[in-house]
Design an enzyme around this catalytic site. Sequence first.
Site, PDB file in Angstrom:
ATOM      1  N   ARG A  33       1.322  10.256   0.728  1.00 14.52           N
ATOM      2  CA  ARG A  33       2.235  11.313   2.132  1.00 14.52           C
ATOM      3  C   ARG A  33       3.209  11.875   1.106  1.00 14.52           C
ATOM      4  O   ARG A  33       3.985  12.321   1.775  1.00 14.52           O
ATOM      5  CB  ARG A  33       2.596  10.339   2.830  1.00 14.52           C
ATOM      6  N   LYS A  50     -10.699   0.186   6.522  1.00 17.27           N
ATOM      7  CA  LYS A  50      -9.476   0.065   7.525  1.00 17.27           C
ATOM      8  C   LYS A  50     -10.024   0.112   9.147  1.00 17.27           C
ATOM      9  O   LYS A  50     -11.237   1.416   8.851  1.00 17.27           O
ATOM     10  CB  LYS A  50      -8.608   0.977   7.186  1.00 17.27           C
ATOM     11  N   GLU A  90       1.190  -1.502   0.114  1.00 13.58           N
ATOM     12  CA  GLU A  90      -0.094  -0.076  -0.109  1.00 13.58           C
ATOM     13  C   GLU A  90       0.663   1.347  -0.385  1.00 13.58           C
ATOM     14  O   GLU A  90       1.626   1.359   1.019  1.00 13.58           O
ATOM     15  CB  GLU A  90      -0.681  -0.197   1.553  1.00 13.58           C
TER      16      GLU A  90
HETATM   17  C1  3PG Z   1      -1.810   4.527   7.834  1.00 15.12           C
HETATM   18  O1  3PG Z   1      -1.758   4.862   7.944  1.00 15.12           O
HETATM   19  O2  3PG Z   1      -2.449   3.387   8.363  1.00 15.12           O
HETATM   20  C2  3PG Z   1      -0.726   4.325   9.569  1.00 15.12           C
HETATM   21  O3  3PG Z   1       0.512   5.201   9.329  1.00 15.12           O
HETATM   22  C3  3PG Z   1       0.067   3.259   9.946  1.00 15.12           C
HETATM   23  O4  3PG Z   1       0.216   3.095  11.112  1.00 15.12           O
HETATM   24  P1  3PG Z   1       1.401   3.279  11.857  1.00 15.12           P
HETATM   25  O5  3PG Z   1       2.464   3.514  10.966  1.00 15.12           O
HETATM   26  O6  3PG Z   1       1.509   2.885  12.905  1.00 15.12           O
HETATM   27  O7  3PG Z   1       2.179   1.498  11.190  1.00 15.12           O
END
Ligand code: 3PG
Length: 210
Positions: free
Chosen positions: A46, A130, A42
């Site tokens: 960003r 999600k 994924e």
């Molecule tokens: C996301 O975009 O879903 C989060 O940044 C992922 O979360 P994590 O960095 O705590 O795994």
Amino acid sequence: PEPSVLERLERARVVPVVVVDDATQGLGVARALDDGGLPVAEVTFRTSGARAAIEAITAECPGMLVGAGTVVSPRQVDEAVTAGASFLVSPGLSEAVVRAAQEAGVPILPGVATASDIMAALDLGITTVKLFPAGVVGGPGAIKALSGPFGQVRFVPTGGVSAANLPEYLGLPSVLAVGGSWMVDKTLVAAGDLAEITRRTAQAVSLAAG
Ligand code: 3PG
């Protein structure tokens, strides 16, 4: 028949959240994930390089299931789909974003954190969501509680997932897969430590297999 994208995510059980600056970094990470036994990425919107990374991985790694994350506007839906993303993930639930994805015919996992968010998702015809940020909104306990009224909903908890708590999440029947960035930690990407990305990925695959 070919498995659907959601079926492929369910088989993978783990969705690596990838933040990369450009196509070269994206390709390196994709190959490291694949080497670890997880041909899924994924790639989050960003960074300005996200689109190029999705294009490159789609072109160079045909067996890889490539999605776009952090999709927060209909415009990004179009960009991600044009780049070749096979699925879309959003931190929250925007009707405009979900409708754009549905018009493009690409599955989307909108982010939910509350019962009201889930009801809004169901109104849009979405039953796989999600849960974000999963660790902050109650972790496995929140999923168990929300599965009471929403027995038809499948969750992809993301946010605070790690090798330490992955088995507990995946042990819940309503969890389709977990998502997270721990395998592709940004310090590893910056250092070009692809071997450690592969090691963490293989560990996650092994934990997910039970
Ligand atoms: C996301 O975009 O879903 C989060 O940044 C992922 O979360 P994590 O960095 O705590 O795994």
